[in-house]
Design a protein around this motif. Structure first.
Motif, short mmCIF file in Angstrom:
data_model
loop_
_atom_site.label_atom_id
_atom_site.label_comp_id
_atom_site.label_asym_id
_atom_site.label_seq_id
_atom_site.Cartn_x
_atom_site.Cartn_y
_atom_site.Cartn_z
N GLN A 92 0.85 -1.20 0.00
CA GLN A 92 0.00 0.00 0.00
C GLN A 92 0.88 1.25 0.00
N LEU A 93 1.95 1.19 0.77
CA LEU A 93 2.91 2.30 0.81
C LEU A 93 3.54 2.51 -0.56
N VAL A 94 4.02 1.44 -1.18
CA VAL A 94 4.63 1.54 -2.51
C VAL A 94 3.61 2.10 -3.50
N GLU A 95 2.39 1.61 -3.44
CA GLU A 95 1.34 2.09 -4.33
C GLU A 95 1.07 3.58 -4.16
N GLY A 96 1.10 4.04 -2.90
CA GLY A 96 0.84 5.45 -2.62
C GLY A 96 1.97 6.38 -3.00
N LEU A 97 3.19 5.86 -3.05
CA LEU A 97 4.36 6.68 -3.34
C LEU A 97 4.76 6.70 -4.81
N THR A 98 4.21 5.79 -5.60
CA THR A 98 4.66 5.64 -6.98
C THR A 98 3.48 5.77 -7.94
N HIS A 99 3.78 5.84 -9.23
CA HIS A 99 2.73 5.91 -10.23
C HIS A 99 2.24 4.53 -10.64
N ARG A 100 3.14 3.57 -10.66
CA ARG A 100 2.81 2.19 -11.02
C ARG A 100 3.75 1.25 -10.29
N TRP A 101 3.27 0.03 -10.05
CA TRP A 101 4.14 -1.02 -9.52
C TRP A 101 3.61 -2.35 -10.02
N GLY A 102 4.45 -3.34 -9.95
CA GLY A 102 4.03 -4.67 -10.36
C GLY A 102 5.09 -5.70 -10.05
N ALA A 103 4.80 -6.92 -10.43
CA ALA A 103 5.73 -8.03 -10.21
C ALA A 103 5.73 -8.91 -11.44
N GLU A 104 6.91 -9.40 -11.80
CA GLU A 104 7.05 -10.26 -12.96
C GLU A 104 7.85 -11.49 -12.59
N PRO A 105 7.30 -12.67 -12.84
CA PRO A 105 8.05 -13.89 -12.55
C PRO A 105 9.26 -14.00 -13.48
N ARG A 106 10.31 -14.61 -12.96
CA ARG A 106 11.50 -14.91 -13.76
C ARG A 106 11.73 -16.40 -13.70
N LYS A 107 12.72 -16.85 -14.44
CA LYS A 107 13.04 -18.28 -14.42
C LYS A 107 13.32 -18.73 -12.98
N ARG A 108 14.03 -17.92 -12.25
CA ARG A 108 14.29 -18.18 -10.84
C ARG A 108 13.93 -16.93 -10.04
N GLY A 109 12.83 -16.97 -9.36
CA GLY A 109 12.41 -15.84 -8.54
C GLY A 109 11.51 -14.87 -9.29
N LYS A 110 11.62 -13.61 -8.91
CA LYS A 110 10.75 -12.58 -9.50
C LYS A 110 11.43 -11.22 -9.40
N ASP A 111 10.89 -10.29 -10.19
CA ASP A 111 11.24 -8.88 -10.11
C ASP A 111 10.01 -8.15 -9.61
N ILE A 112 10.20 -7.30 -8.63
CA ILE A 112 9.14 -6.40 -8.18
C ILE A 112 9.63 -4.99 -8.52
N TRP A 113 8.79 -4.21 -9.17
CA TRP A 113 9.23 -2.93 -9.68
C TRP A 113 8.22 -1.83 -9.37
N PHE A 114 8.72 -0.60 -9.46
CA PHE A 114 7.83 0.55 -9.44
C PHE A 114 8.35 1.58 -10.42
N GLU A 115 7.44 2.46 -10.85
CA GLU A 115 7.80 3.53 -11.76
C GLU A 115 7.28 4.86 -11.24
N LEU A 116 8.06 5.90 -11.52
CA LEU A 116 7.67 7.28 -11.26
C LEU A 116 7.84 8.07 -12.55
N ASP A 117 6.88 8.94 -12.81
CA ASP A 117 6.99 9.84 -13.95
C ASP A 117 7.43 11.20 -13.44
#
Length: 120
Positions: A92-117
């Motif tokens: 919720q904090l990440v969502e409130g501080l950024t414009h977008r966020w998400g998660a993408e699975p990888r072959k091993r593990g995942k990436d969690i990201w956020f974007e700011l414009d």
């Protein structure tokens, strides 16, 4: 672009701050991005069982993208914790501080990201 592979939250935050300062971002945006990054790193330690998450910071045009990679394949879920709960508000904090966020699975593990414009 800055690629870090360090368990040091301090070094990751400093690298992010340096990149954003060079890119002309204001202090409020830098503070928010540092806080969002800290949340993702702590989540990688706590929930992703990754002692040294990789951090990728990319400034492309007017968009900042920060990605934290961990070794868990379990994707994050935004929760609504009870009023007195001591945890569960991180995304919720990440969502409130950024414009977008998400998660993408990888072959091993995942990436969690956020974007700011960048404000034009």
């Amino acid at each position: 672009m800055c690629n870090l592979n360090t368990p040091s939250l301090t070094l990751a935050r400093q690298a992010l701050s340096d990149a954003m300062t060079r890119g002309g971002w204001d202090q409020d945006a830098i503070f928010g991005a540092e806080l969002a990054l800290a949340e993702l790193i702590v989540n990688a330690w706590r929930h992703g069982r990754t002692a040294s998450p990789a951090v990728l910071v990319v400034l492309l045009g007017g968009t900042l993208r920060v990605s934290v990679s961990d070794e868990s394949s379990e994707l994050p879920e935004r929760r609504t914790p009870a009023d007195l709960a001591e945890s569960g508000r991180g995304l919720q904090l990440v969502e409130g501080l950024t414009h977008r966020w998400g998660a993408e699975p990888r072959k091993r593990g995942k990436d969690i990201w956020f974007e700011l414009d960048c404000a034009a």
